[in-house]
Design a protein around this motif. Structure first.
Motif, PDB file in Angstrom:
ATOM      1  N   ASP A 188       0.827  -1.203   0.000  1.00 11.66           N
ATOM      2  CA  ASP A 188       0.000   0.000   0.000  1.00 11.66           C
ATOM      3  C   ASP A 188       0.859   1.249   0.000  1.00 11.66           C
ATOM      4  O   ASP A 188       0.573   2.226  -0.684  1.00 11.66           O
ATOM      5  CB  ASP A 188      -0.910   0.002   1.235  1.00 11.66           C
ATOM      6  N   PHE A 189       1.944   1.194   0.772  1.00 10.20           N
ATOM      7  CA  PHE A 189       2.783   2.377   0.888  1.00 10.20           C
ATOM      8  C   PHE A 189       3.414   2.743  -0.460  1.00 10.20           C
ATOM      9  O   PHE A 189       3.384   3.893  -0.888  1.00 10.20           O
ATOM     10  CB  PHE A 189       3.868   2.149   1.941  1.00 10.20           C
ATOM     11  N   THR A 190       3.953   1.724  -1.152  1.00  9.45           N
ATOM     12  CA  THR A 190       4.559   1.976  -2.463  1.00  9.45           C
ATOM     13  C   THR A 190       3.533   2.544  -3.411  1.00  9.45           C
ATOM     14  O   THR A 190       3.804   3.474  -4.182  1.00  9.45           O
ATOM     15  CB  THR A 190       5.093   0.661  -3.074  1.00  9.45           C
ATOM     16  N   ARG A 191       2.328   1.962  -3.362  1.00 11.38           N
ATOM     17  CA  ARG A 191       1.290   2.419  -4.285  1.00 11.38           C
ATOM     18  C   ARG A 191       0.909   3.860  -3.994  1.00 11.38           C
ATOM     19  O   ARG A 191       0.732   4.656  -4.913  1.00 11.38           O
ATOM     20  CB  ARG A 191       0.076   1.504  -4.208  1.00 11.38           C
ATOM     21  N   TYR A 192       0.786   4.205  -2.717  1.00  7.52           N
ATOM     22  CA  TYR A 192       0.466   5.593  -2.388  1.00  7.52           C
ATOM     23  C   TYR A 192       1.570   6.508  -2.887  1.00  7.52           C
ATOM     24  O   TYR A 192       1.311   7.539  -3.508  1.00  7.52           O
ATOM     25  CB  TYR A 192       0.288   5.786  -0.874  1.00  7.52           C
ATOM     26  N   PHE A 193       2.812   6.080  -2.618  1.00  6.56           N
ATOM     27  CA  PHE A 193       3.952   6.908  -2.988  1.00  6.56           C
ATOM     28  C   PHE A 193       3.978   7.138  -4.504  1.00  6.56           C
ATOM     29  O   PHE A 193       4.163   8.251  -4.981  1.00  6.56           O
ATOM     30  CB  PHE A 193       5.244   6.229  -2.525  1.00  6.56           C
ATOM     31  N   ASP A 194       3.753   6.055  -5.255  1.00 11.88           N
ATOM     32  CA  ASP A 194       3.737   6.168  -6.720  1.00 11.88           C
ATOM     33  C   ASP A 194       2.631   7.102  -7.183  1.00 11.88           C
ATOM     34  O   ASP A 194       2.827   7.943  -8.055  1.00 11.88           O
ATOM     35  CB  ASP A 194       3.528   4.793  -7.361  1.00 11.88           C
ATOM     36  N   TRP A 195       1.444   6.936  -6.569  1.00  7.86           N
ATOM     37  CA  TRP A 195       0.291   7.751  -6.963  1.00  7.86           C
ATOM     38  C   TRP A 195       0.557   9.223  -6.673  1.00  7.86           C
ATOM     39  O   TRP A 195       0.383  10.093  -7.538  1.00  7.86           O
ATOM     40  CB  TRP A 195      -0.944   7.260  -6.199  1.00  7.86           C
ATOM     41  N   ALA A 196       1.032   9.485  -5.436  1.00  7.83           N
ATOM     42  CA  ALA A 196       1.230  10.879  -5.018  1.00  7.83           C
ATOM     43  C   ALA A 196       2.340  11.542  -5.823  1.00  7.83           C
ATOM     44  O   ALA A 196       2.172  12.664  -6.325  1.00  7.83           O
ATOM     45  CB  ALA A 196       1.540  10.932  -3.518  1.00  7.83           C
ATOM     46  N   THR A 197       3.475  10.851  -5.980  1.00  7.44           N
ATOM     47  CA  THR A 197       4.562  11.478  -6.736  1.00  7.44           C
ATOM     48  C   THR A 197       4.193  11.571  -8.210  1.00  7.44           C
ATOM     49  O   THR A 197       4.594  12.503  -8.905  1.00  7.44           O
ATOM     50  CB  THR A 197       5.886  10.705  -6.572  1.00  7.44           C
ATOM     51  N   GLY A 198       3.424  10.594  -8.672  1.00  2.00           N
ATOM     52  CA  GLY A 198       2.967  10.644 -10.060  1.00  2.00           C
ATOM     53  C   GLY A 198       2.164  11.900 -10.320  1.00  2.00           C
ATOM     54  O   GLY A 198       2.361  12.597 -11.321  1.00  2.00           O
ATOM     55  N   MET A 199       1.272  12.221  -9.368  1.00  2.00           N
ATOM     56  CA  MET A 199       0.432  13.415  -9.539  1.00  2.00           C
ATOM     57  C   MET A 199       1.274  14.677  -9.614  1.00  2.00           C
ATOM     58  O   MET A 199       0.963  15.600 -10.351  1.00  2.00           O
ATOM     59  CB  MET A 199      -0.575  13.518  -8.394  1.00  2.00           C
ATOM     60  N   LEU A 200       2.352  14.692  -8.834  1.00  2.00           N
ATOM     61  CA  LEU A 200       3.217  15.869  -8.850  1.00  2.00           C
ATOM     62  C   LEU A 200       3.816  16.070 -10.238  1.00  2.00           C
ATOM     63  O   LEU A 200       4.041  17.199 -10.676  1.00  2.00           O
ATOM     64  CB  LEU A 200       4.346  15.711  -7.826  1.00  2.00           C
ATOM     65  N   ARG A 201       4.054  14.940 -10.944  1.00  2.00           N
ATOM     66  CA  ARG A 201       4.613  15.056 -12.293  1.00  2.00           C
ATOM     67  C   ARG A 201       3.505  15.191 -13.337  1.00  2.00           C
ATOM     68  O   ARG A 201       3.767  15.190 -14.534  1.00  2.00           O
ATOM     69  CB  ARG A 201       5.443  13.818 -12.624  1.00  2.00           C
ATOM     70  N   GLY A 202       2.246  15.225 -12.887  1.00  2.00           N
ATOM     71  CA  GLY A 202       1.141  15.325 -13.836  1.00  2.00           C
ATOM     72  C   GLY A 202       0.709  13.973 -14.369  1.00  2.00           C
ATOM     73  O   GLY A 202      -0.031  13.881 -15.342  1.00  2.00           O
ATOM     74  N   ASP A 203       1.178  12.892 -13.711  1.00  2.00           N
ATOM     75  CA  ASP A 203       0.786  11.546 -14.162  1.00  2.00           C
ATOM     76  C   ASP A 203      -0.228  10.978 -13.165  1.00  2.00           C
ATOM     77  O   ASP A 203       0.120  10.649 -12.038  1.00  2.00           O
ATOM     78  CB  ASP A 203       2.034  10.665 -14.225  1.00  2.00           C
ATOM     79  N   PHE A 204      -1.479  10.895 -13.603  1.00  2.00           N
ATOM     80  CA  PHE A 204      -2.530  10.468 -12.688  1.00  2.00           C
ATOM     81  C   PHE A 204      -2.857   8.984 -12.839  1.00  2.00           C
ATOM     82  O   PHE A 204      -3.859   8.513 -12.352  1.00  2.00           O
ATOM     83  CB  PHE A 204      -3.804  11.288 -12.906  1.00  2.00           C
ATOM     84  N   GLY A 205      -2.053   8.267 -13.571  1.00  2.00           N
ATOM     85  CA  GLY A 205      -2.315   6.843 -13.759  1.00  2.00           C
ATOM     86  C   GLY A 205      -3.161   6.603 -15.001  1.00  2.00           C
ATOM     87  O   GLY A 205      -3.462   7.529 -15.756  1.00  2.00           O
ATOM     88  N   ILE A 206      -3.532   5.337 -15.197  1.00  2.00           N
ATOM     89  CA  ILE A 206      -4.284   4.947 -16.384  1.00  2.00           C
ATOM     90  C   ILE A 206      -5.686   4.548 -15.951  1.00  2.00           C
ATOM     91  O   ILE A 206      -5.865   3.802 -14.995  1.00  2.00           O
ATOM     92  CB  ILE A 206      -3.618   3.722 -17.068  1.00  2.00           C
ATOM     93  N   SER A 207      -6.699   5.079 -16.656  1.00  2.00           N
ATOM     94  CA  SER A 207      -8.076   4.740 -16.338  1.00  2.00           C
ATOM     95  C   SER A 207      -8.291   3.237 -16.470  1.00  2.00           C
ATOM     96  O   SER A 207      -7.854   2.625 -17.438  1.00  2.00           O
ATOM     97  CB  SER A 207      -9.012   5.477 -17.296  1.00  2.00           C
ATOM     98  N   TYR A 208      -8.944   2.632 -15.458  1.00  2.00           N
ATOM     99  CA  TYR A 208      -9.206   1.201 -15.502  1.00  2.00           C
ATOM    100  C   TYR A 208     -10.128   0.859 -16.666  1.00  2.00           C
ATOM    101  O   TYR A 208     -10.005  -0.182 -17.287  1.00  2.00           O
ATOM    102  CB  TYR A 208      -9.878   0.732 -14.207  1.00  2.00           C
ATOM    103  N   THR A 209     -11.092   1.741 -16.928  1.00  2.00           N
ATOM    104  CA  THR A 209     -12.115   1.426 -17.919  1.00  2.00           C
ATOM    105  C   THR A 209     -11.651   1.722 -19.339  1.00  2.00           C
ATOM    106  O   THR A 209     -11.806   0.907 -20.234  1.00  2.00           O
ATOM    107  CB  THR A 209     -13.397   2.234 -17.647  1.00  2.00           C
ATOM    108  N   TYR A 210     -11.093   2.928 -19.534  1.00  2.00           N
ATOM    109  CA  TYR A 210     -10.805   3.346 -20.903  1.00  2.00           C
ATOM    110  C   TYR A 210      -9.365   3.106 -21.330  1.00  2.00           C
ATOM    111  O   TYR A 210      -9.007   3.310 -22.479  1.00  2.00           O
ATOM    112  CB  TYR A 210     -11.149   4.831 -21.077  1.00  2.00           C
ATOM    113  N   ARG A 211      -8.511   2.733 -20.344  1.00  2.00           N
ATOM    114  CA  ARG A 211      -7.098   2.467 -20.638  1.00  2.00           C
ATOM    115  C   ARG A 211      -6.399   3.660 -21.299  1.00  2.00           C
ATOM    116  O   ARG A 211      -5.587   3.482 -22.201  1.00  2.00           O
ATOM    117  CB  ARG A 211      -6.947   1.221 -21.546  1.00  2.00           C
ATOM    118  N   VAL A 212      -6.803   4.852 -20.926  1.00  4.93           N
ATOM    119  CA  VAL A 212      -6.078   6.041 -21.386  1.00  4.93           C
ATOM    120  C   VAL A 212      -5.611   6.799 -20.139  1.00  4.93           C
ATOM    121  O   VAL A 212      -6.177   6.605 -19.067  1.00  4.93           O
ATOM    122  CB  VAL A 212      -6.955   6.978 -22.250  1.00  4.93           C
TER     123      VAL A 212
END
Lengths: 277, 314
Positions: free
Chosen positions: B61-85
């Protein structure tokens, strides 16, 4: 006090409006003009008439009866949500005031700020995204939103009371912070809490309607004003009464509660009362 | 002043971290398996396991939070589960509807509330004052989504002054503004009512101050004293409310967008909920909360600029 309140036209009008809907909700437990859970499609889209006072909806259900039962949902959601807000917020606020400047105070206040950053709708969205939409989740969402409102209010009011002489004498008499908060502070901020409670109550009704409208609140078959409006949306062009009446019910209830709240605030605050006269 | 801003900046950062942890915990840790949700109940365990691997659910969980939070700082919000974009692309498209809508509404709300509040305060007890107080009382009580439905029926369908919904995009600026006008007006109305009342009472509060008497004594007219002296002092509560309202407008836009079929963040988040596209829900909520926290910060700083007394207090 009660006599003085009814001398204010705002309070009297507000009281009558609000009580009408509370009564409608209570009566609906025993009696409604028509059952709301029976579909009567041949009788659909009736305009207001002598049998169906406010007409019928797309399933032939009596709108007046639906509004009565819907009042139940609105009032129940708002009452419990305000209850949660007061039940948790007031003790937190009093505790923060009793230990002003301590770590506890800091934690409570920063926690408040944090919750304030989440508008009620966002809390509801988070909760429904996790647990799915329901009336209970709407209550929790609106309740959480209410906690910092009451915590801030009671902390602010309690802080000024803690410097007063009667609190000092209670401390000299050996009472602890908990007893002073419960026996001396709380009764003195009750007025403020009642006023804020009335206002949060009306906000709760609005919030419930909005959540049900976008499908995050009460689910079928529970009648709710917000859902009646959502159902009516596609039919508003040929059956405007479906949209008109539930909306009017919300407006009148909220208006009534706000008028009561404003009048009570004036009544409890002599400074404002003199200023307005 | 610099010290004050620095202090506020630190607490801004802490609030953002706390909010992101809260959202992450609420959405990612409490509920069951996101991969299982996405594939439905008939999915084979192998498929679920493969998807878990692919979207990174196997990490702690910690790694995932860290990836998500730092990703957002770089403007990377992850990939949509539904649309894969990329979620960032989905959001940025929608932001160009929601943000202008909220700002337009804030502008309208201020535009309506200021003159009304000032008139009510300067002619206190008059018919105009009573009408303002009654009208604003009604404005607060009317649910804006209901008002929106009525307006669509009346102004868009019956008289066809406006389009009933949809958004033509910003290719033609005026067409875009026209499509947002009715939604923004509806969104602004309750906020304008609140703001007008705050404006009125804030002005009335300052009217009894000594500096107002001084202003009158040195020859200012009633109106002159009101505009030049009372208004500036009444700005503190008014600014607070404007700041608070921005968050209400952003959140309120979620509902109004639904009524007017506007492709904004609101419709994005509502579809994401129904599709259980949790990463989108998470990112949009974080974005909105970010906006609220930053606006609060800006308001605090503005206070300090408007009122030097506040700088010392913190």
């Amino acid at each position: 006090m009660i006599k003085a309140a009814f001398k204010m036209p705002g309070f009297t009008i507000g009281f009558i409006l609000a009580m009408t809907f509370v009564l409608a909700a209570l009566v609906s437990f025993f009696w409604t003009p028509f059952p709301t859970d029976i579909v009567d499609v041949p009788n659909k889209f009736q305009l207001p008439n002598r049998v169906n006072w406010l007409g019928t909806d797309h399933l032939g259900r009596d709108i007046f009866s639906m509004l009565m039962v819907g009042a139940r949902t609105s009032i129940a959601v708002a009452v419990v949500a305000v209850g949660i807000g007061m039940g948790l917020g007031v003790p937190l606020g009093l505790a923060a005031a009793a230990r002003k400047g301590s770590l506890l105070d800091e934690v409570i206040m920063r926690g408040n700020d944090l919750v304030f950053a989440f508008p009620a709708l966002l809390i509801a969205i988070l909760i429904t995204a996790v647990f799915g939409p329901s009336a209970v989740n709407a209550i929790i969402a609106i309740g959480i939103f209410n906690i910092p409102v009451f915590a801030r209010l009671s902390r602010g009011a309690a802080l000024s009371l803690w410097t007063r002489d009667f609190v000092l004498s209670a401390r000299v008499a050996g009472k602890g912070a908990v007893r002073i908060s419960a026996e001396h502070i709380l009764p003195n901020i009750l007025n403020l809490l009642i006023v804020q409670g009335t206002i949060q109550f009306s906000l709760g009704i609005l919030a419930e309607a909005a959540l049900s409208y976008i499908g995050l609140g009460a689910q079928p078959p529970i009648p709710s004003w917000g859902r009646m409006l959502a159902d009516s949306q596609t039919m508003a062009s040929f059956a405007p009464h479906l949209a008109l009446f539930p909306g009017a019910a919300i407006v009148l209830t909220v208006l009534g509660l706000n008028l009561m709240g404003d009048a009570l605030r004036d009544l409890f605050d002599p400074k404002i009362r003199r200023g307005r006269e | 002043m610099l010290r004050y801003i620095l202090k506020r900046l630190i607490s801004l950062g802490l609030s953002l971290i706390a909010a992101s942890v809260l959202i992450f915990v609420a959405i990612e840790i409490i509920p069951g398996d996101a991969a299982a949700y996405m594939l439905g109940i008939n999915a084979s365990p192998e498929a679920v396991a493969a998807l878990r691997e692919q979207i990174g659910l196997n990490q702690s969980d910690f790694t995932r939070y860290f990836d998500w939070a730092t990703g957002m700082l770089r403007g990377d919000f992850g990939i949509s589960y539904t649309y894969r974009v990329p979620v960032a692309d989905m959001i940025s498209n929608r932001l160009w509807v929601s943000l202008p809508l909220a700002m337009y509404a804030l502008f309208l709300s201020t535009l309506i509330a200021f003159p009304i509040g000032i008139i009510a305060a300067s002619k206190r007890g008059s018919v105009a004052d009573w009408m303002v107080m009654g009208g604003t009382q009604l404005g607060v009580a009317i649910p804006n989504f209901w008002f929106a439905m009525l307006m669509v029926q009346l102004l868009a369908i019956k008289y066809q002054f406006f389009t009933a919904g949809g958004f033509p995009g910003w290719d033609n600026f005026w067409l875009g503004m026209k499509a947002l006008t009715l939604p923004a007006f509806v969104l602004a109305l309750p906020q304008a009512s609140i703001l007008a009342r705050v404006m009125r009472s804030a002005l009335l509060d300052t009217l009894t101050e000594d500096f107002m008497r001084t202003a009158r004594a040195k020859g200012r007219t009633r109106r002159g004293a009101l505009v030049h002296h009372a208004l500036r002092n009444a700005m503190i509560p008014v600014l607070t409310i404007i700041g608070l309202q921005f968050s209400f407008l952003l959140a309120g836009a979620i509902i109004i967008e639904k009524i007017f079929f506007l492709p904004g963040l609101g419709s994005l988040i509502l579809t994401a909920i129904s599709q259980r596209d949790l990463i989108v829900v998470e990112s949009v909520v974080m974005l909105l909360v970010f906006a609220v926290i930053v606006v609060t910060f800006v308001v605090d700083i503005t206070y300090a600029l408007v009122d030097p007394r506040l700088r010392r207090r913190v």
